[in-house]
Design an enzyme around this catalytic site. Structure first.
Site, PDB file in Angstrom:
ATOM      1  CG  ASP A 180      -2.383   0.363   0.640  1.00  0.00           C
ATOM      2  OD1 ASP A 180      -3.378  -0.103   1.194  1.00  0.00           O
ATOM      3  OD2 ASP A 180      -2.447   1.091  -0.377  1.00  0.00           O
ATOM      4  CG  HIS A 271      -0.298   4.599  -4.686  1.00  0.00           C
ATOM      5  ND1 HIS A 271      -0.971   5.703  -4.220  1.00  0.00           N
ATOM      6  CD2 HIS A 271      -1.082   3.548  -4.369  1.00  0.00           C
ATOM      7  CE1 HIS A 271      -2.088   5.327  -3.634  1.00  0.00           C
ATOM      8  NE2 HIS A 271      -2.190   4.013  -3.717  1.00  0.00           N
ATOM      9  NE  ARG A 272      -5.330   8.432  -8.482  1.00  0.00           N
ATOM     10  CZ  ARG A 272      -6.464   8.893  -8.979  1.00  0.00           C
ATOM     11  NH1 ARG A 272      -6.471   9.942  -9.762  1.00  0.00           N
ATOM     12  NH2 ARG A 272      -7.614   8.297  -8.702  1.00  0.00           N
TER      13      ARG A 272
HETATM   14  C1  CAP Z   1      -7.383   0.863  -2.495  1.00  0.00           C
HETATM   15  C2  CAP Z   1      -6.133   1.567  -2.021  1.00  0.00           C
HETATM   16  C3  CAP Z   1      -5.529   2.453  -3.071  1.00  0.00           C
HETATM   17  C4  CAP Z   1      -6.522   3.384  -3.704  1.00  0.00           C
HETATM   18  C5  CAP Z   1      -5.819   4.633  -4.211  1.00  0.00           C
HETATM   19  C6  CAP Z   1      -6.390   2.390  -0.768  1.00  0.00           C
HETATM   20  O1  CAP Z   1      -7.822   0.041  -1.464  1.00  0.00           O
HETATM   21  O2  CAP Z   1      -5.134   0.628  -1.663  1.00  0.00           O
HETATM   22  O3  CAP Z   1      -4.478   3.159  -2.447  1.00  0.00           O
HETATM   23  O4  CAP Z   1      -7.080   2.731  -4.805  1.00  0.00           O
HETATM   24  O5  CAP Z   1      -6.775   5.414  -4.876  1.00  0.00           O
HETATM   25  O6  CAP Z   1      -5.485   2.427   0.060  1.00  0.00           O
HETATM   26  O7  CAP Z   1      -7.461   3.001  -0.716  1.00  0.00           O
HETATM   27  P1  CAP Z   1      -9.296  -0.617  -1.613  1.00  0.00           P
HETATM   28  P2  CAP Z   1      -6.604   5.675  -6.439  1.00  0.00           P
HETATM   29  O8  CAP Z   1      -9.260  -1.543  -2.800  1.00  0.00           O
HETATM   30  O9  CAP Z   1      -9.493  -1.355  -0.311  1.00  0.00           O
HETATM   31  O10 CAP Z   1     -10.245   0.504  -1.784  1.00  0.00           O
HETATM   32  O11 CAP Z   1      -6.526   4.311  -7.050  1.00  0.00           O
HETATM   33  O12 CAP Z   1      -7.851   6.443  -6.785  1.00  0.00           O
HETATM   34  O13 CAP Z   1      -5.350   6.458  -6.611  1.00  0.00           O
HETATM   35 MG    MG Z   2      -3.754   2.075  -0.978  1.00  0.00          MG
END
Ligand code: CAP
Ligand code: MG
Length: 432
Positions: A180, A271-272
């Site tokens: 993550d 990752h953004r």
């Molecule tokens: C998704 C995630 C990603 C998000 C980032 C989180 O987890 O690991 O970091 O997708 O957003 O930490 O929220 P879930 P984006 O699958 O449990 O939601 O992709 O819009 O940059």
């Molecule tokens: Mg995440």
């Protein structure tokens, strides 16, 4: 006062070599439109609030920006002579076009929507090492979306717990484990230990499944040197990827990682995290479309584009715009969205990643929206499955296979208990 209006010339026809930027300008009640527009062009190129002698020099005027078009609702286009920039220096380019202009009193808001990157600048950047074709080759997966999952809780688990989840999702049918955004080298899950144990279980899962499996390992670090050391460690341990938090790490770090990954043969996952601080307000900030273009030039192989139907704010047209601009070689202007035409020359395409609030019941809708040339990430949508991560991975893969075979999830659930359990538990709910 400064002749901000001198930076407005609606008769100017941009040179082919100019960089063009589309902005949306909010004009304060006490300000004129022309002066507000000119203030953006002045402050983002050569000027300031005071009229200074140097402004009259021809060689200075040659690198000045000009507002050359103005439309409705505050939309304008500014042309920047390409020699205003250090061609391959993203930090300097953004310090111009996305620098002080956002903070000026002369505008009440400012949104940078899109950039048309001139050939001299496109050529000055490496672009992706692998691109979509190269990533697919790593897995031997020609058509279907690649599937990944982030262990949840995202931070706090031990290395053993983290790696075990990796084994569970790889043997459950997914292609990639992903760190993550905020997992790096914490005491309870040290980086090198996590890499070694996860890759050991990856090898085991590959043997058992007969499928290529990989791991997006977050090398985001306290310094660029340490980030590069971590990337080298990943390569030495047999990993295929370095993941980086591109915004919290910074553009120059991304470029430096890209230079080193050429020698290490590592693909880069971008990752953004942090983007929401500046890209969610349609009237102010820096669009995710522009971030996607920046990281394509800097050379990442995979980038998060949003999902529209998941938990993050991501308007449909914005998701589709950034998907188009990071995957196509030539892009036509879209005047409705104020997206500019682009020729990416031979810059490889970036694999779009759909992630954030997805669960197996939403996979058909995501494929309908984005097609199959995508990477699908489910974190909570796998590890929140009532029977745990392994069942969650089975349910995710079964949902994707059902969609690709033209079957409904109800039909597919009849022969996949894990999918049935996911459907009973979540149905088609979209988390918010
Ligand atoms: C998704 C995630 C990603 C998000 C980032 C989180 O987890 O690991 O970091 O997708 O957003 O930490 O929220 P879930 P984006 O699958 O449990 O939601 O992709 O819009 O940059
Ligand atoms: Mg995440």
């Amino acid at each position: 006062m400064a002749g901000y209006e001198d930076f407005v010339d609606l008769s100017y026809k941009p040179a082919k070599s100019d960089m063009i930027v589309s902005f949306r300008v909010g004009v304060p009640g006490w300000e004129t439109k022309k002066r507000a527009w000119g203030a953006v062009a002045s402050e983002s190129s050569i000027g300031t609030w005071a009229k200074v002698v140097g402004l009259k020099y021809e060689h200075v005027k040659k690198v000045a920006a000009k507002v050359f078009w103005a439309g409705k609702d505050g939309w304008i286009k500014i042309a920047y002579p390409v020699d205003h920039f250090e061609y391959g220096n993203m930090a300097q380019i953004l310090a111009s076009i996305a620098g002080n202009d956002f903070g000026m009193k002369a505008v009440s808001s400012l949104r940078l929507q899109d950039v048309k990157w001139p050939a001299k600048i496109v050529k000055a950047f490496p672009g992706p090492q692998f691109g979509i074709k190269g990533i697919r080759k790593i897995f031997g997966v020609k058509k279907r979306p690649l599937m990944l999952s982030v262990p949840k809780p995202k931070v706090g688990m031990t290395t053993k717990e983290h790696a075990q989840i990796g084994y569970d999702i790889w043997t459950g049918g997914l292609d990639l484990l992903k760190d993550d955004e905020n997992l790096s080298n914490q005491k309870f899950n040290p980086f090198e230990k996590r890499v070694k144990l996860s890759l050991k279980l990856r090898d085991k899962a590959e043997k058992e499944t007969g499928e290529k499996k990989s791991y997006l390992i977050n090398v985001t670090a306290p310094t660029t040197d340490e980030m590069l050391r971590r990337a080298k460690f990943v390569a030495r341990e047999g990993g295929e990827y370095a993941m980086i938090d591109v915004i919290t790490s910074g553009w120059t770090s991304v470029r430096t990682l890209r230079e080193h990954c050429a020698d290490l043969g590592l693909a880069i996952h971008a990752h953004r995290a942090f983007h929401g601080a500046f890209d969610r307000n349609p009237k102010h900030g820096f669009s995710n479309l522009a971030v996607g273009e920046v990281v394509r030039l800097l050379g990442v192989d995979q980038y998060h584009i949003g999902t529209h139907i998941g938990k993050m704010v991501s308007p449909k047209h914005e998701v589709l715009d950034v998907q188009e601009h990071i995957t196509q070689q030539k892009v036509r202007e879209n005047p409705v969205e104020h997206c500019l035409a682009e020729d990416w020359l031979d810059t490889k395409p970036v694999f779009p990643v759909a992630s954030g609030g997805l669960q197996p019941g939403l996979i058909p809708q995501i494929i309908d929206l984005l097609g199959t040339e995508i990477m699908l990430q489910l974190g909570g949508g796998v590890h929140g499955h009532p029977k745990g991560s392994h069942a969650g991975a089975i349910a995710m893969r079964a949902a994707l296979e059902a969609k690709l075979e033209g079957k409904s999830l109800e039909e597919a659930s009849a022969s996949c208990k894990a999918l049935q359990q996911a459907m009973d538990y979540w149905g088609y709910t979209r988390p918010r």
